[in-house]
Motif scaffolding. Structure first.
Motif, PDB file in Angstrom:
ATOM      1  N   ARG A 142       0.828  -1.209   0.000  1.00 11.53           N
ATOM      2  CA  ARG A 142       0.000   0.000   0.000  1.00 11.53           C
ATOM      3  C   ARG A 142       0.862   1.259   0.000  1.00 11.53           C
ATOM      4  N   ARG A 143       1.936   1.227   0.764  1.00  9.85           N
ATOM      5  CA  ARG A 143       2.798   2.408   0.867  1.00  9.85           C
ATOM      6  C   ARG A 143       3.505   2.697  -0.461  1.00  9.85           C
ATOM      7  N   VAL A 144       4.066   1.672  -1.101  1.00 14.08           N
ATOM      8  CA  VAL A 144       4.760   1.872  -2.379  1.00 14.08           C
ATOM      9  C   VAL A 144       3.784   2.368  -3.439  1.00 14.08           C
ATOM     10  N   GLU A 272       1.903   7.554   8.991  1.00 14.75           N
ATOM     11  CA  GLU A 272       0.548   7.021   9.038  1.00 14.75           C
ATOM     12  C   GLU A 272      -0.344   7.860   8.141  1.00 14.75           C
ATOM     13  N   THR A 273      -1.105   7.176   7.266  1.00 10.89           N
ATOM     14  CA  THR A 273      -2.113   7.842   6.447  1.00 10.89           C
ATOM     15  C   THR A 273      -3.476   7.596   7.092  1.00 10.89           C
ATOM     16  N   PHE A 274      -4.251   8.643   7.278  1.00 13.78           N
ATOM     17  CA  PHE A 274      -5.499   8.551   8.026  1.00 13.78           C
ATOM     18  C   PHE A 274      -6.699   8.298   7.113  1.00 13.78           C
ATOM     19  N   ALA A 275      -7.676   7.585   7.653  1.00 15.62           N
ATOM     20  CA  ALA A 275      -8.915   7.343   6.902  1.00 15.62           C
ATOM     21  C   ALA A 275      -9.693   8.636   6.695  1.00 15.62           C
ATOM     22  N   ARG A 276      -9.543   9.569   7.629  1.00 13.58           N
ATOM     23  CA  ARG A 276     -10.146  10.899   7.486  1.00 13.58           C
ATOM     24  C   ARG A 276      -9.096  11.932   7.870  1.00 13.58           C
ATOM     25  N   ARG A 355      -3.707  14.569   6.052  1.00 10.58           N
ATOM     26  CA  ARG A 355      -4.039  13.186   5.662  1.00 10.58           C
ATOM     27  C   ARG A 355      -2.925  12.202   6.019  1.00 10.58           C
ATOM     28  N   LEU A 356      -1.709  12.710   6.240  1.00 10.76           N
ATOM     29  CA  LEU A 356      -0.583  11.827   6.568  1.00 10.76           C
ATOM     30  C   LEU A 356       0.373  12.580   7.467  1.00 10.76           C
ATOM     31  N   ILE A 357       0.929  11.879   8.452  1.00 13.25           N
ATOM     32  CA  ILE A 357       1.980  12.456   9.289  1.00 13.25           C
ATOM     33  C   ILE A 357       3.033  11.391   9.544  1.00 13.25           C
TER      34      ILE A 357
END
Length: 420
Positions: A142-144, A272-276, A355-357
């Motif tokens: 998923r990350r790539v 981390e990518t967030f769902a919201r 959305r991502l941190i």
């Protein structure tokens, strides 16, 4: 018969006692995939990267071209005869190296033990990770895909040979109607290695080319299971002593080679990518605490500490920024990393939505070489606490203890606790 049973038991015990869980990550049609990102209009077409003349060779082929039998190392003229509508592009190896470097950094964000084999594949040792290796495989995919737009396949096993075979079985299959999706992550479960290998063709073993295959066929060996049971002494007479031992070991799922990183990692990070989208310093601060704890745990497992702390922030419009601070001395404490990361975050307006941190640590060094600085005066030294946490996790698992105030710990908590 007793000797044969003893040998079988010894092989089985060797498999079970090998430490570490190994992943093999392999990009799908890497050169072609990079070109299709640069030129989206080429998606879905039979495409090859390689020499344009009739004396050139195919370096990479799309799955649409593979459906016609085109494959890497095939002469370009033969590829055109098999697929007259194929589109050829010259290679841009500087670009491929650039993308590969970013992908390898993604892999190193999961473990410092990354051994690149080429620009598009690598082995990873994730034995020190707190997540299940199959879960890590899916996270890597998923990350790539999210960061680079490229699909990859992951094999999971106890040894390199089986992990590489697993990634091959996880890949898509070319068909005239287009590529049929693969499973993405293929695991060979521990303890089932020989049963998995037994029915497979001997050509799945490294080192079985046309000449060796012909020798094995003459002695009636077609499957890996048959090769595993074939007397080693007779096999040595057929293919030579060294080659026979190599083939016999792999047929019995024995592969002692460890994952050997090419160089010491330059940094470690987690994101981390967030769902919201998240809009508050409080919510994002809690995420930074969990990420800092994870990065610090990996630093300690690798015997490293770092001086430069970086926070990565991606907003809802995909705009990405980083903020960094270099400390006077290297640290490997999750508490210290979280404190510094949250200070960096305070200088950023997060109201538009994040959305991502991520948290990263660079300028890595041996923690035993660091000196106490003025920044440490009057501040608790967390060395003993961190080591106690590591011992608890080693004994009870990665989720046995975590930083207070995170999702795992529950709201309104402080310090360290074991979740219910």
């Amino acid at each position: 018969m007793a000797m044969e049973k003893s040998r079988e038991k010894s092989s089985s015990d060797s498999i079970q006692t090998q430490s570490g869980t190994i992943l093999h990550v392999d990009m799908d049609a890497f050169f072609v995939s990079v070109e299709q990102i640069r030129r989206p209009e080429l998606r879905g077409l039979p495409l090859a990267v390689g020499g344009l003349g009739n004396r050139g060779v195919v370096a990479s082929a799309s799955y649409e071209a593979r459906a016609y039998g085109v494959h890497s190392a095939m002469p370009s003229g033969q590829a055109r005869r098999r697929c007259p509508e194929i589109v050829f592009l010259p290679g841009d190896h500087e670009l491929y190296q650039e993308v590969s470097g970013r992908i390898m950094e993604i892999l190193r964000s999961f473990t410092p033990l990354v051994e690149p084999l080429s620009v598009d594949e690598a082995f990873l040792d994730v034995s020190g990770a707190h997540r299940h290796p199959v879960e890590i495989g899916h996270l890597i995919r998923r990350r790539v895909l999210a960061d680079e737009g490229i699909n990859c396949a992951v094999g999971v096993a106890a040894v390199k040979f089986l992990a590489k075979l697993g990634s091959k079985l996880a890949k898509p299959t070319p068909t005239p109607e287009g590529p049929s999706p693969g499973v993405g992550v293929f695991e060979v479960p521990a303890g089932e290695e020989r049963a998995f290998l037994a029915p497979r063709p001997v050509t799945d073993i490294w080192g079985v080319g046309p000449v060796t295959l012909a020798h094995l066929n003459r002695i009636g060996v077609a499957t890996i299971g048959e090769l595993a049971e074939f007397p080693l002494e007779r096999l040595e007479q057929v293919v030579g002593k060294a080659h026979a031992r190599h083939l016999h070991s792999l047929a019995n799922a024995l592969d002692p080679r460890p994952v050997v990183p090419d160089t010491a990692p330059k940094s470690m990070s987690r994101e981390e990518t967030f769902a919201r989208d998240l809009h508050s310093q409080e919510e994002l601060g809690a995420e930074l605490v969990a990420l800092s704890d994870s990065v610090a745990s990996r630093l300690r497992a690798a015997g490293m500490a770092g001086r430069t702390i970086t926070v990565k922030i991606r907003f809802n419009d995909f705009r990405t920024i980083t903020r960094s601070r270099t400390l006077a001395s290297a640290v490997d404490s999750g508490v210290v990393l979280a404190r510094e990361a949250k200070q960096l975050l305070k200088a950023v307006d997060v109201a538009p939505g994040v959305r991502l941190i991520g948290v990263g640590v660079s300028e890595l060094e041996d923690p035993d070489h660091r000196q106490l600085s003025l920044d440490d005066v009057g501040t608790p030294l967390w060395h003993d606490v961190d080591r106690a946490i590591d011992r608890i996790r080693d004994r009870f698992g990665g989720e046995a203890i975590g930083p207070g105030g995170t999702k795992a710990a529950g709201p309104g908590t402080t310090g360290w606790l074991r979740p219910n």
